[in-house]
Design an enzyme around this catalytic site. Structure first.
Site, short mmCIF file in Angstrom:
data_model
loop_
_atom_site.label_atom_id
_atom_site.label_comp_id
_atom_site.label_asym_id
_atom_site.label_seq_id
_atom_site.Cartn_x
_atom_site.Cartn_y
_atom_site.Cartn_z
N ARG A 21 -47.70 95.04 -32.21
CA ARG A 21 -47.67 96.37 -32.83
C ARG A 21 -48.93 97.18 -32.57
O ARG A 21 -48.93 98.39 -32.72
CB ARG A 21 -47.46 96.23 -34.34
CG ARG A 21 -46.07 95.78 -34.71
CD ARG A 21 -45.06 96.89 -34.51
NE ARG A 21 -43.71 96.42 -34.71
CZ ARG A 21 -42.70 97.19 -35.11
NH1 ARG A 21 -42.90 98.47 -35.34
NH2 ARG A 21 -41.49 96.68 -35.25
N ASP A 59 -34.23 94.53 -31.33
CA ASP A 59 -33.34 93.55 -30.72
C ASP A 59 -32.43 94.19 -29.68
O ASP A 59 -32.05 93.56 -28.69
CB ASP A 59 -32.49 92.86 -31.80
CG ASP A 59 -33.29 91.79 -32.53
OD1 ASP A 59 -33.88 90.94 -31.85
OD2 ASP A 59 -33.32 91.82 -33.77
N HIS A 108 -45.59 104.86 -40.37
CA HIS A 108 -45.14 103.56 -40.87
C HIS A 108 -44.60 102.71 -39.74
O HIS A 108 -43.67 103.08 -39.05
CB HIS A 108 -44.06 103.78 -41.92
CG HIS A 108 -43.98 102.65 -42.90
ND1 HIS A 108 -43.48 101.42 -42.57
CD2 HIS A 108 -44.36 102.57 -44.20
CE1 HIS A 108 -43.55 100.63 -43.62
NE2 HIS A 108 -44.08 101.30 -44.63
N SER A 165 -42.51 90.43 -33.60
CA SER A 165 -42.20 91.86 -33.46
C SER A 165 -43.03 92.71 -34.44
O SER A 165 -43.10 93.93 -34.28
CB SER A 165 -40.71 92.10 -33.69
OG SER A 165 -40.35 91.75 -35.00
N HIS A 166 -43.62 92.09 -35.44
CA HIS A 166 -44.52 92.82 -36.34
C HIS A 166 -45.93 92.24 -36.28
O HIS A 166 -46.72 92.40 -37.21
CB HIS A 166 -44.00 92.78 -37.79
CG HIS A 166 -42.86 93.70 -38.01
ND1 HIS A 166 -41.55 93.29 -37.93
CD2 HIS A 166 -42.81 95.03 -38.28
CE1 HIS A 166 -40.75 94.32 -38.16
NE2 HIS A 166 -41.48 95.39 -38.38
#
Lengths: 335, 335
Positions: free
Chosen positions: B49, B185, B117, B44-45
């Site tokens: 991304r 999630d 961010h 997920s990162h």
């Protein structure tokens, strides 16, 4: 219940501590802290704690006339050696240096070493918010709490406290144990013969238990699962080895089966909004007020709100303590 | 699934970012971060991304060639204005100054302002533990999370990250959202048409709900009840108004119904064990190892352990990403 004015409650604490041999600076520092707890409706950190102070003294676990020693450790670190005395006087001794360093450097830390610690952290946080600073405080305790996924006690109840100064309002302050509940609450269940809620702890075999006595022999859980466990580990590290002081396991070993308050260290961090923000400080602190309004405006409470309500009440009506506690306290005065 | 070497994954990220017009310093800083996420098994990162990076650019929400500006704000504060670029380059620009200040003063803070961010905080924490420093990092996000006792979103997922350097070992690092679960999630449950576990969130009417779409319209809960809520408020304050930057509510308002990454600030605090402990540093850092052994020795895991295992695997085997993601990423390369 016995009703006491704040003056009477303060006097009672002073009489006990002084007549048992604590030096006058410790009498003043400790009695102010227990009075603040009693005044704010935190009975577990109020006059009741004076019993433990005298017990620690009689057990030889605290130095009654310790003189804290202040060290200018680094441009943004002040270290105070409490020399085995209660933490309060050490905090007071280091406070002016911490304030000066935070205002000069923008952020600064105070490490208190070799202190006996029994108090809530919000009293110290409030000394910093009163000075216009943002503050954090951490301290280990005795190893009573298992890490997430484990079954043996490693962490203390390891509180984390935070404060934010608010012009014209009581500061925003929270102060909570990273254990799922305070140790004292389990003790209260044991005395009352009441089962614990599920999820508070495990027995000495590592099995979930609702039996208070079994959990006191086993281990408590952290709050919030692995996240609370991570925070508890952080408190051990930054308020233990980082400042050259004991972890909760080491503090418990030092107590050697006794019932004394933890003997270890405390880390306090202070940040100066004026140094972060310069001339724009007022504008940005006003935006923090918008955040508080958006919390309270939907009916949620800010942390410490109950304490401030109790404080207001106590100023008008004094405090009430159980007759039995009052009698126990009076019996400690050496005449 | 498609298997890529770390070099191929890195190249893919760089090709996309560069061909879409990001300046070379941003290409390097952002691609290194997403590669670290992919390598450590945090899909997920990871490369995923990069889709959001390009979406933010096309929506005009990030400055592709922003040059961070570093300000020596106070003896222990460095401030970096990201000027609307992604946070990574701003962090890199301020890092040497933060390291210097922490080593000189003992504790120091870096405030990053006006950055977009999207990354996990552990990447930045690791840059500090690699330098032998203890580190904390905080950032708000978009207002998606209700305070304890409330029903309307005020807080972001507001992560807290902490790192402790370990000689001869990967650092002790945690990095978690103060929300009960990551926003992503809930999104995954919505896409899969699966009900949420109870306790994750409430609908727009403030009622508990297990419907992912309803909770996305309503609000998530914090982890750990009122304690997690207090921590979420702290993150808003110290990584928002304290550093003169937006709260999660203000960041969400700025996004104006869009789907872009938060635009706001980040606070990083670094502490130097050498300054706290002087010549005794090694002795006390060794006691921290005893703490870690007492956690792992009872079968509990340290935070980040899974990440480090994935890192080891990726170094040998590369990474695997879904074919669909690989195709989506390749389609973004401007040829």
């Amino acid at each position: 219940m016995i009703r006491l004015t704040l003056e009477q409650a303060h006097q009672l604490a002073q009489d006990i501590l002084r007549s048992n041999g604590f030096s006058e600076p410790h009498v003043q520092a400790v009695s102010a802290t227990v009075l603040a707890g009693e005044r704010d409706g935190c009975a577990s950190h109020g006059l009741y704690r004076v019993l433990g102070c005298v017990r620690s003294l009689k057990a030889g676990k605290v130095v009654a006339d310790a003189q804290p020693e202040v060290f200018d450790q680094a441009p943004a670190i002040v270290r105070v050696d409490a020399h085995g005395g209660f933490s309060q006087l050490a905090f007071q001794a280091g406070l002016p240096v911490l304030l000066g360093k935070a205002r000069e450097a923008g952020i600064a830390a105070m490490a208190i070493n070799h202190c006996v610690h029994f108090s809530a952290l919000w009293v110290e946080i409030e000394a910093l918010t009163d000075a216009g600073l943002v503050a954090l405080a951490f301290t280990p305790s005795h190893a009573w709490v298992a890490p997430a996924g484990g079954s043996k006690p490693v962490f203390g109840t390891n509180p984390i406290a935070f404060g934010w100064p608010r012009a014209g309002h009581n500061p925003f302050i929270f102060d909570f144990a990273t254990s799922v509940i305070a140790r004292g609450d389990i003790e209260l269940h044991r005395r009352a013969g009441k089962p614990l809620p599920e999820g508070w702890g495990i027995d000495a075999q590592g099995q979930p238990s609702t039996d208070a006595a079994a959990v006191l022999q086993g281990a408590m859980h952290t709050f919030g699962g692995h996240k609370g466990s991570a925070l508890a580990a952080m408190v051990e590290l930054i308020a233990g080895p980082l400042i050259g002081d004991l972890t909760s396991a080491e503090s418990k070993a030092y107590d050697d089966g006794g019932d004394s308050s933890p003997y270890h260290g405390e880390l306090i961090i202070a940040l100066d909004p004026q140094r972060f923000l310069g001339a724009a400080a007022d504008e940005h602190l006003a935006r923090a007020e918008t955040l508080f309004e958006s919390i309270q405006g939907q009916g949620a409470r800010l942390p410490s709100q109950r304490r401030y309500e109790a404080r207001k009440r106590s100023a008008e009506e004094g405090v009430q303590i159980p007759q039995a506690l009052y009698d126990d306290l009076n019996a400690l005065i050496v005449r």
